[in-house]
Scaffold this motif. Sequence first.
Motif, PDB file in Angstrom:
ATOM      1  N   ASP A  28      49.369  59.726  35.153  1.00 29.03           N
ATOM      2  CA  ASP A  28      48.367  60.713  35.592  1.00 29.03           C
ATOM      3  C   ASP A  28      47.309  60.936  34.513  1.00 29.03           C
ATOM      4  O   ASP A  28      46.114  61.090  34.814  1.00 29.03           O
ATOM      5  CB  ASP A  28      49.051  62.043  35.934  1.00 29.03           C
ATOM      6  CG  ASP A  28      49.834  61.985  37.229  1.00 29.03           C
ATOM      7  OD1 ASP A  28      49.698  61.000  37.971  1.00 29.03           O
ATOM      8  OD2 ASP A  28      50.596  62.942  37.494  1.00 29.03           O
ATOM      9  N   GLY A  29      47.743  60.963  33.257  1.00 26.91           N
ATOM     10  CA  GLY A  29      46.793  61.146  32.164  1.00 26.91           C
ATOM     11  C   GLY A  29      45.823  59.979  32.048  1.00 26.91           C
ATOM     12  O   GLY A  29      44.620  60.177  31.834  1.00 26.91           O
ATOM     13  N   ARG A  31      44.941  58.043  34.500  1.00 33.02           N
ATOM     14  CA  ARG A  31      44.038  58.161  35.657  1.00 33.02           C
ATOM     15  C   ARG A  31      42.886  59.122  35.360  1.00 33.02           C
ATOM     16  O   ARG A  31      41.717  58.813  35.649  1.00 33.02           O
ATOM     17  CB  ARG A  31      44.822  58.661  36.874  1.00 33.02           C
ATOM     18  CG  ARG A  31      43.969  58.909  38.113  1.00 33.02           C
ATOM     19  CD  ARG A  31      44.626  59.944  39.001  1.00 33.02           C
ATOM     20  NE  ARG A  31      44.852  61.186  38.274  1.00 33.02           N
ATOM     21  CZ  ARG A  31      45.804  62.078  38.580  1.00 33.02           C
ATOM     22  NH1 ARG A  31      46.606  61.863  39.591  1.00 33.02           N
ATOM     23  NH2 ARG A  31      45.952  63.190  37.862  1.00 33.02           N
ATOM     24  N   ASP A  32      43.209  60.280  34.784  1.00 32.98           N
ATOM     25  CA  ASP A  32      42.171  61.286  34.514  1.00 32.98           C
ATOM     26  C   ASP A  32      41.100  60.729  33.568  1.00 32.98           C
ATOM     27  O   ASP A  32      39.897  60.951  33.774  1.00 32.98           O
ATOM     28  CB  ASP A  32      42.801  62.543  33.910  1.00 32.98           C
ATOM     29  CG  ASP A  32      43.705  63.271  34.897  1.00 32.98           C
ATOM     30  OD1 ASP A  32      43.616  62.977  36.109  1.00 32.98           O
ATOM     31  OD2 ASP A  32      44.500  64.118  34.452  1.00 32.98           O
ATOM     32  N   VAL A  33      41.538  60.016  32.540  1.00 34.85           N
ATOM     33  CA  VAL A  33      40.577  59.448  31.579  1.00 34.85           C
ATOM     34  C   VAL A  33      39.702  58.400  32.260  1.00 34.85           C
ATOM     35  O   VAL A  33      38.477  58.379  32.091  1.00 34.85           O
ATOM     36  CB  VAL A  33      41.327  58.841  30.378  1.00 34.85           C
ATOM     37  CG1 VAL A  33      40.350  58.082  29.468  1.00 34.85           C
ATOM     38  CG2 VAL A  33      42.043  59.924  29.587  1.00 34.85           C
ATOM     39  N   GLU A  35      38.994  58.011  35.473  1.00 39.81           N
ATOM     40  CA  GLU A  35      38.083  58.597  36.462  1.00 39.81           C
ATOM     41  C   GLU A  35      36.867  59.227  35.778  1.00 39.81           C
ATOM     42  O   GLU A  35      35.736  59.072  36.254  1.00 39.81           O
ATOM     43  CB  GLU A  35      38.829  59.627  37.316  1.00 39.81           C
ATOM     44  CG  GLU A  35      39.805  58.982  38.299  1.00 39.81           C
ATOM     45  CD  GLU A  35      40.468  59.998  39.221  1.00 39.81           C
ATOM     46  OE1 GLU A  35      40.409  61.203  38.905  1.00 39.81           O
ATOM     47  OE2 GLU A  35      41.044  59.575  40.236  1.00 39.81           O
ATOM     48  N   ALA A  36      37.097  59.905  34.667  1.00 39.55           N
ATOM     49  CA  ALA A  36      35.978  60.506  33.938  1.00 39.55           C
ATOM     50  C   ALA A  36      35.071  59.423  33.372  1.00 39.55           C
ATOM     51  O   ALA A  36      33.832  59.524  33.440  1.00 39.55           O
ATOM     52  CB  ALA A  36      36.511  61.401  32.823  1.00 39.55           C
ATOM     53  N   VAL A 160      42.980  55.631  41.494  1.00 33.84           N
ATOM     54  CA  VAL A 160      41.840  56.044  40.677  1.00 33.84           C
ATOM     55  C   VAL A 160      40.640  56.097  41.626  1.00 33.84           C
ATOM     56  O   VAL A 160      40.331  55.112  42.295  1.00 33.84           O
ATOM     57  CB  VAL A 160      41.573  55.052  39.533  1.00 33.84           C
ATOM     58  CG1 VAL A 160      40.329  55.456  38.739  1.00 33.84           C
ATOM     59  CG2 VAL A 160      42.784  54.962  38.614  1.00 33.84           C
TER      60      VAL A 160
END
Length: 261
Positions: A28-29, A31-33, A35-36, A160
């Motif tokens: 999940d972490g 993915r967040d990076v 996507e940003a 993503v």
Amino acid sequence: MTITVAITAEAMARRIASTIDPLFMLVDGWRDVLEAQLAAASGANAADLDPVVAALVRPALDDPRGLITGAGFVAAPGFLNDAPWHLAWWLSGTNTFRAAPDAGVRRLDAVSDPDSEQFRDYTTLEWWRVPARTGTRHLTGPYVDYLCTDDYTVTITTPVTVGGELVGLVGTDAYVARLEQELLPVLRESGHPCTLVNASGRIVASSDPRRATGALLRLEGLAEVLAPLHEGTGSTEVAALAGGQTVVPCGDTSLALVVEA
């Protein structure tokens, strides 16, 4: 007897979840990076994205105490301008797939040319199909992963997205044998036969030597109990099967513990 078994099973399920949850959190972490990063970029190219993915996953792959053997990003076909089909995937030093004797972390040599006989359309595989359909993370396996490990493996993947559009998946692989080392001591504590299954009823690990890893656990009513986990809607309910088994979901991992009285 049923109440005692259920209480013990819930405690075991929490401990199993505490082993698997860090893998979900790791993915999940990442993915967040990503996507940003992709949302801020003016265009999407493999040449620019690959170093970002490598920097994300290498620390976890370098950890000799870690459970994972591979990790990376798989692009949606046509998303990247310079690579219509693309896997940015790295293998740890514990991954024996086509490894040299002194191999450390290395990149997977994937075939991305659709005209090649070795090309594999990864969008047909469960680890792509299910999260792409449900929009949520998914645990695939155990299965023999001929693409990345050549051994019994579980693969965790999550979508993503950029602007609501699926642009790829980020995920990780773990050897089932390595997971068994962590989980079997927990399964044996209750004194009852205990089997850990995925949302499809496929066996991840079992204290019963007759329950083979990767086989389907065929019990009356089990598929119906597991259906919410399979559809990604989750379930926190403990259920009893007609044969006397207790089924306990393991947190948000999409795994369930089946305890025989």
